[in-house]
Design an enzyme around this catalytic site. Structure first.
Site, PDB file in Angstrom:
ATOM      1  N   HIS A 139       1.358   2.561 -11.660  1.00 19.71           N
ATOM      2  CA  HIS A 139       1.218   3.064 -10.291  1.00 19.71           C
ATOM      3  C   HIS A 139       2.342   3.985  -9.844  1.00 19.71           C
ATOM      4  O   HIS A 139       2.393   4.369  -8.678  1.00 19.71           O
ATOM      5  CB  HIS A 139       1.179   1.907  -9.291  1.00 19.71           C
ATOM      6  CG  HIS A 139      -0.032   1.056  -9.413  1.00 19.71           C
ATOM      7  ND1 HIS A 139      -1.175   1.264  -8.667  1.00 19.71           N
ATOM      8  CD2 HIS A 139      -0.289  -0.006 -10.196  1.00 19.71           C
ATOM      9  CE1 HIS A 139      -2.066   0.348  -8.977  1.00 19.71           C
ATOM     10  NE2 HIS A 139      -1.560  -0.439  -9.913  1.00 19.71           N
ATOM     11  N   LYS A 147       3.300   5.249   6.406  1.00 21.67           N
ATOM     12  CA  LYS A 147       3.363   4.757   5.028  1.00 21.67           C
ATOM     13  C   LYS A 147       4.759   4.184   4.854  1.00 21.67           C
ATOM     14  O   LYS A 147       5.594   4.297   5.753  1.00 21.67           O
ATOM     15  CB  LYS A 147       3.111   5.883   4.020  1.00 21.67           C
ATOM     16  CG  LYS A 147       3.976   7.135   4.277  1.00 21.67           C
ATOM     17  CD  LYS A 147       3.702   8.252   3.272  1.00 21.67           C
ATOM     18  CE  LYS A 147       2.444   9.037   3.569  1.00 21.67           C
ATOM     19  NZ  LYS A 147       1.384   8.900   2.583  1.00 21.67           N
ATOM     20  N   ARG A 148       5.035   3.574   3.686  1.00 20.45           N
ATOM     21  CA  ARG A 148       6.388   3.113   3.449  1.00 20.45           C
ATOM     22  C   ARG A 148       7.373   4.274   3.576  1.00 20.45           C
ATOM     23  O   ARG A 148       7.040   5.423   3.280  1.00 20.45           O
ATOM     24  CB  ARG A 148       6.502   2.504   2.050  1.00 20.45           C
ATOM     25  CG  ARG A 148       5.937   1.113   1.954  1.00 20.45           C
ATOM     26  CD  ARG A 148       6.671   0.123   2.838  1.00 20.45           C
ATOM     27  NE  ARG A 148       7.962  -0.220   2.303  1.00 20.45           N
ATOM     28  CZ  ARG A 148       8.301  -1.414   1.834  1.00 20.45           C
ATOM     29  NH1 ARG A 148       7.443  -2.409   1.864  1.00 20.45           N
ATOM     30  NH2 ARG A 148       9.502  -1.644   1.360  1.00 20.45           N
ATOM     31  N   LYS A 188       8.521  10.469  -0.122  1.00 25.00           N
ATOM     32  CA  LYS A 188       7.374  10.662   0.778  1.00 25.00           C
ATOM     33  C   LYS A 188       7.712  11.642   1.910  1.00 25.00           C
ATOM     34  O   LYS A 188       6.850  12.046   2.684  1.00 25.00           O
ATOM     35  CB  LYS A 188       6.913   9.323   1.342  1.00 25.00           C
ATOM     36  CG  LYS A 188       6.369   8.380   0.246  1.00 25.00           C
ATOM     37  CD  LYS A 188       5.926   7.042   0.817  1.00 25.00           C
ATOM     38  CE  LYS A 188       5.548   6.018  -0.230  1.00 25.00           C
ATOM     39  NZ  LYS A 188       4.181   6.195  -0.775  1.00 25.00           N
ATOM     40  N   THR A 199      -3.377   6.342  -1.104  1.00 22.47           N
ATOM     41  CA  THR A 199      -4.688   5.842  -0.690  1.00 22.47           C
ATOM     42  C   THR A 199      -4.818   5.996   0.822  1.00 22.47           C
ATOM     43  O   THR A 199      -5.932   6.101   1.336  1.00 22.47           O
ATOM     44  CB  THR A 199      -4.857   4.355  -1.083  1.00 22.47           C
ATOM     45  OG1 THR A 199      -3.654   3.649  -0.752  1.00 22.47           O
ATOM     46  CG2 THR A 199      -5.153   4.207  -2.546  1.00 22.47           C
ATOM     47  N   LYS A 249      -8.019   7.174   3.406  1.00 20.41           N
ATOM     48  CA  LYS A 249      -8.469   6.478   4.615  1.00 20.41           C
ATOM     49  C   LYS A 249      -8.574   7.444   5.792  1.00 20.41           C
ATOM     50  O   LYS A 249      -9.525   7.404   6.575  1.00 20.41           O
ATOM     51  CB  LYS A 249      -7.510   5.322   4.950  1.00 20.41           C
ATOM     52  CG  LYS A 249      -7.540   4.218   3.903  1.00 20.41           C
ATOM     53  CD  LYS A 249      -6.336   3.284   3.963  1.00 20.41           C
ATOM     54  CE  LYS A 249      -6.239   2.505   2.647  1.00 20.41           C
ATOM     55  NZ  LYS A 249      -4.970   1.782   2.490  1.00 20.41           N
TER      56      LYS A 249
HETATM   57  C1  475 Z   1       1.863   4.530  -5.407  1.00 18.24           C
HETATM   58  N1  475 Z   1       4.993  -0.377  -6.032  1.00 18.24           N
HETATM   59  C2  475 Z   1       0.734   5.181  -4.659  1.00 18.24           C
HETATM   60  C3  475 Z   1      -0.589   3.100  -5.025  1.00 18.24           C
HETATM   61  O1  475 Z   1      -2.093   2.907  -6.843  1.00 18.24           O
HETATM   62  C4  475 Z   1      -0.600   4.618  -5.144  1.00 18.24           C
HETATM   63  C5  475 Z   1       6.540  -0.726  -7.895  1.00 18.24           C
HETATM   64  C6  475 Z   1       7.592  -1.490  -8.397  1.00 18.24           C
HETATM   65  C7  475 Z   1       8.046  -2.557  -7.671  1.00 18.24           C
HETATM   66  C8  475 Z   1       7.494  -2.842  -6.451  1.00 18.24           C
HETATM   67  N2  475 Z   1       6.480  -2.092  -5.970  1.00 18.24           N
HETATM   68  C9  475 Z   1       6.009  -1.073  -6.654  1.00 18.24           C
HETATM   69  C10 475 Z   1       4.385   0.704  -6.468  1.00 18.24           C
HETATM   70  O2  475 Z   1       4.654   1.235  -7.521  1.00 18.24           O
HETATM   71  C11 475 Z   1       3.362   1.273  -5.602  1.00 18.24           C
HETATM   72  O3  475 Z   1       3.045   0.746  -4.543  1.00 18.24           O
HETATM   73  N3  475 Z   1       2.790   2.382  -6.019  1.00 18.24           N
HETATM   74  C12 475 Z   1       1.748   3.024  -5.260  1.00 18.24           C
HETATM   75  O4  475 Z   1       0.503   2.580  -5.756  1.00 18.24           O
HETATM   76  C13 475 Z   1      -1.843   2.477  -5.560  1.00 18.24           C
HETATM   77  O5  475 Z   1      -1.636   5.114  -4.348  1.00 18.24           O
HETATM   78  O6  475 Z   1       0.770   6.569  -4.877  1.00 18.24           O
HETATM   79  O7  475 Z   1       3.072   4.986  -4.878  1.00 18.24           O
END
Ligand code: 475
Length: 826
Positions: A372, A563-564, A569, A671, A675
């Site tokens: 991700h 968003k976060r 970002k 995502t 939305k």
């Molecule tokens: C992306 N979180 C979005 C979304 O696919 C994408 C990683 C390591 C430790 C703790 N949290 C994470 C993520 O990597 C994360 O939330 N990634 C997000 O996943 C769903 O739409 O672009 O930033």
């Protein structure tokens, strides 16, 4: 309106089951008020009514769940296990009512009791068991798995405290514990007799058994029990219900009387507390894992309990182990549960006595992994020493996986000796680290990214070596969102307008939204569309007035960035533009003609200094602008505290312009972008993540893309990016940065925001904010011009909604089911 104690006088004690659904629901609510909650049915308060309604729905859900489980069992279907350290389901009440087709009945039953459904629904406090995108995606996918009737299970952790509650105090983020269980649980079943032991620490003992086999077992391990808590996820009006099983840590000491016999009663209780700490709190770091021992414990806790559950179900079938991959697929949501790979190996080799080759053959056909994020700091690694201490046998297994893997790679690439160090599961430098992404790739048959763009980046750069080794494993599954929550539920009036014109099939077949296109030229539809949107904006304006005491004009352009908070970002880029607009208003009144309301929201990781500082900057800028009489209604800046699913549901339907402005190449998908567009907002965004695919679907003319492409970002970096050049060449940008650095927004602490400017000018501007500033300002001007022509804007809005069908999580999950999991609906 309804006061806290306005139960209808006519409420009576439960009576015999009635026939009308609304009446029978009402009887159930009253029964739960009395028998489950122990309250007087004459005067239940709103919270009690909410809980009784939730329990009444849980009754219906559990019946359907049992039936669904029987179906899966009797068909002997292949099962999907979706493992995630995070789920962000949001409030359940409306979702469950819609899925069960009981919305009107609930409204009627509650009205009968003197309550409004909206007020009762507002009593719900959502479980914040995730940080952001990754956890919310997991919940959208469970919704779609249920709607597609897949034999699937979500597995996660029942954190006692979810993501912190964010307060904004004097412009600053302050974190408060999120005690979401305070009011009790009404949606779940705690299975207190249903526990698995989880063992860690200890030493590995090697011995030879009677058959002369070398055996491994763990001695002196610490055992903690994992207790199942089940929540139900119904499909959309299909009588099918899945469960999300969340594990809560319970001490095993209750069973160890010896502790008490030694007389150290308090000591024993302290141990209990230490054990139960494991599921106490969600780590609040998004995309920057925290290398704490407790976090690795959490990961193994989820994995060990879940694999025991999977193995238990498989054993009941009484078939050979080599059938495991034919009957099960285990999906790893990021690398967080990747220790499942050595755990399954351990069970197969150490306990079931399969050969290594047999076990590995099974493992690699069972696991699939989704990546991700490509942020280097988010790629999860663990100090080898910590791993050895906590999970000694698992580290041995990882070493053996690595030894065999590197042996194969050496044969495949005899002329590239450096590849071995690059792909090794253990990074060997001054200190040694276990690389969880390498483990996940080597141990899975499928590795996917979450947008077309992101999946290319994985193949071309981040995991390029692995792509050369295992090209067939890499694939893309562009993210999706559930239209039930993110249109039908959060925007019921727009949903109704859509259904009125094209029927309700879009709810489970989002591509049907295309049928709206003929109406984009109908004046009546235009008007209705814009009326609904304006009404949503009125509601949000009321909320802003209540919460922030700021009056905003519903007719203004609602420009939303929620968003976060993360530097990539680029909320900072947005606020630089806000300040530039402010300066234009001050220096040449009349130059800004489109009134705007800027809405920000989002949490920063508590330890992320710069992200928190940017939150503070936004609040200071907001204060300056909102109190400057020269600005009037032309510009308002609002920061809404505690952004969460509940708040997203309020904001998204009221948004005109959706900010998706990450540095190209850094947002894996996004995502939120989907939305907003689904609800008819127009995107201003970079060529990043799923923005690119949204553009391909809605058309270049229906959104505002700007900025460097990801290869341009890379080129500029490798040629030596100099942010100062942009500062020197652009007088408007210079003025903005000088104001921030000079204390314009922090007069009592003039140096307060100097670090922010420093990060741009003197520390390399890692996220290319200055490089993209000018093209962002131009595109914002285009957006303002477009907004002035309301008819044209309405058209763009409708075309966005009508062309978003592809971004349904039903499509995404269907692709996973067909291409990766090999499962179909029961
Ligand atoms: C992306 N979180 C979005 C979304 O696919 C994408 C990683 C390591 C430790 C703790 N949290 C994470 C993520 O990597 C994360 O939330 N990634 C997000 O996943 C769903 O739409 O672009 O930033």
């Amino acid at each position: 309106m309804t006061s806290q104690n306005s139960g209808n006088r006519k409420s009576r004690l439960p009576e015999a089951p009635a026939t009308r659904p609304a009446e029978s629901l009402k009887q159930d609510i009253l029964r739960h008020v009395l028998y489950s909650l122990g309250r007087d049915t004459e005067r239940p308060d709103r919270q009690t009514v909410f809980r009784a309604l939730a329990l009444s729905l849980r009754d219906r859900l559990v019946e359907k769940w049992i039936a669904s489980q029987r179906d899966i069992y009797s068909r002997s279907s292949k099962r999907v296990y979706y493992l995630s350290l995070e789920f962000l389901p949001g409030p359940f009440l409306r979702e469950n009512l819609i899925a069960l087709g009981l919305e009107n009945e609930a409204r009627e039953a509650l009205t009968d009791m003197g309550f409004g459904l909206d007020d009762v629904a507002d009593e719900e406090y959502e479980p914040g068991l995730g940080n952001g995108g990754l956890g919310r995606l997991a919940s959208c996918y469970l919704d779609s798995m249920a709607t597609l009737r897949l034999p699937a299970y979500g597995y996660g952790i029942h954190y006692a405290y979810g993501i912190f509650y964010q307060l904004i105090k004097e412009g600053r983020q302050v974190e408060r514990a999120d005690n979401w269980l305070r009011g009790g649980t009404h949606w779940e079943f705690e299975r207190s007799h249903y526990v698995h032991p989880v063992r860690f620490y200890g030493q590995v003992r090697e011995w030879v058994d009677e058959q002369g086999r070398l055996r491994h077992s763990l001695e002196n391990a610490t055992t903690v029990m994992a207790m199942a808590c089940d929540m139900f996820i119904p499909g959309h009006k299909n009588d099918y219900v899945l469960n999300m099983r969340l594990w809560a840590a319970k001490t095993s000491r209750e069973f160890e009387f010896s502790f008490f016999n030694t007389g150290d009663y308090i000591g024993a209780v302290e141990e209990k507390i230490r054990d139960e700490n494991i599921s106490m709190v969600l780590y609040p770091n998004d995309e920057a894992p925290e290398g704490k021992e407790l976090r690795l414990k959490q990961q193994f806790f989820l994995v060990s309990a879940t694999i025991q559950d999977i193995v238990r179900r498989f054993r009941k079938k009484g078939i050979a182990w080599d059938q495991l991959p034919r009957k099960n697929v285990i999906h790893l949501n990021e690398t967080h549960p990747a220790v499942a790979i050595p755990e399954l190996m351990r069970i197969l080799v150490d306990e079931e006595l399969l050969t290594w080759e047999e076990a590995w053959y099974i493992c690699v056909r069972t696991f699939a992994y989704t990546n991700h994020t490509v942020l280097p700091e988010a790629l999860e690694v663990w100090p080898e020493d910590l791993f050895r201490r906590l999970l000694p046998r698992h580290l041995q297994i990882i070493h053996e996986i690595n030894r065999r893997f590197l042996h194969d790679v050496r044969r495949q690439f005899p002329n590239d000796p450096n590849i071995l160090g690059r792909v090794s599961l253990v990074h060997e430098g001054e200190s040694r680290w276990v690389r969880m992404s390498h483990l996940a790739i080597v141990g899975s048959f499928s590795v996917n990214g979450v947008s077309a763009h992101h999946s290319e980046i994985l193949k071309e750069s981040v995991f390029h070596d692995f792509y050369k080794i295992f090209p067939e494993r890499f694939n893309n599954k562009t993210n999706g969102i559930t239209p039930r929550r993110w249109l039908r539920q959060c925007n019921p009036t727009l949903a109704w307008l859509i259904t009125e014109h094209i029927g309700p099939e879009w709810l489970t077949d989002l591509a049907q939204l295309k049928k709206l296109e003929p109406y984009v030229n109908s004046e009546g539809f235009h008007r209705a569309w814009m009326e609904v949107r304006l009404r949503n904006k009125h509601k949000l304006a009321e909320y802003i007035r209540d919460k922030n005491g700021i009056t905003v004009m519903p007719e203004s352009l609602f420009d939303v960035h929620v968003k976060r908070f993360h530097e990539y970002k680029r909320q900072l880029l947005n606020v630089l533009h806000v300040i530039a607009l402010y300066n234009r208003i001050r220096s040449s009144p009349g130059s800004v003609t489109v009134p705007r309301t800027y809405i920000f929201g989002g949490k920063a990781a508590p330890g992320y200094y710069m992200a928190k500082h940017i939150i503070r900057l936004i609040n200071s800028v907001a204060y300056t602008i909102n109190t400057d009489p020269r600005v009037g209604d032309l510009l308002k800046v609002v920061f809404l505290q505690n952004y969460c699913v509940t708040l997203a549901e309020r904001i998204i339907p009221a948004t005109d312009l959706s900010e998706q402005i990450s540095t190209a190449g850094m947002e894996a998908s996004g995502t939120g972008n989907m939305k907003f567009a689904l609800n008819g907002a127009i995107t201003i965004g970079t060529h990043d993540g799923a923005n690119i695919e949204i553009m391909e679907h809605v058309g270049n003319e229906n959104l505002f893309l700007f900025g460097l492409l990801s290869h341009e970002v890379n080129e500029m970096r490798s040629q030596g990016y100099n942010p100062r050049l942009f500062y020197e060449r652009d007088s408007e940008l210079r003025e903005v940065l000088d104001m921030i650095a000079g204390g314009f927004f922090s007069p009592s602490e003039p140096h307060l925001f100097r670090d922010v400017v420093e990060s741009l000018l003197n520390h390399g501007d890692r996220y290319m904010v200055l490089a993209d500033f000018r093209s962002y300002v131009y595109r914002q001007q285009d957006a303002a011009n477009a907004f002035m022509d309301q008819a044209a804007w309405a058209r763009m809005s409708m075309l966005n909604t009508s062309r978003m069908g592809f971004f349904s999580s039903d499509r995404a999950v269907d692709e996973y089911a067909k291409d990766i999991w090999g499962v179909s609906g029961v």
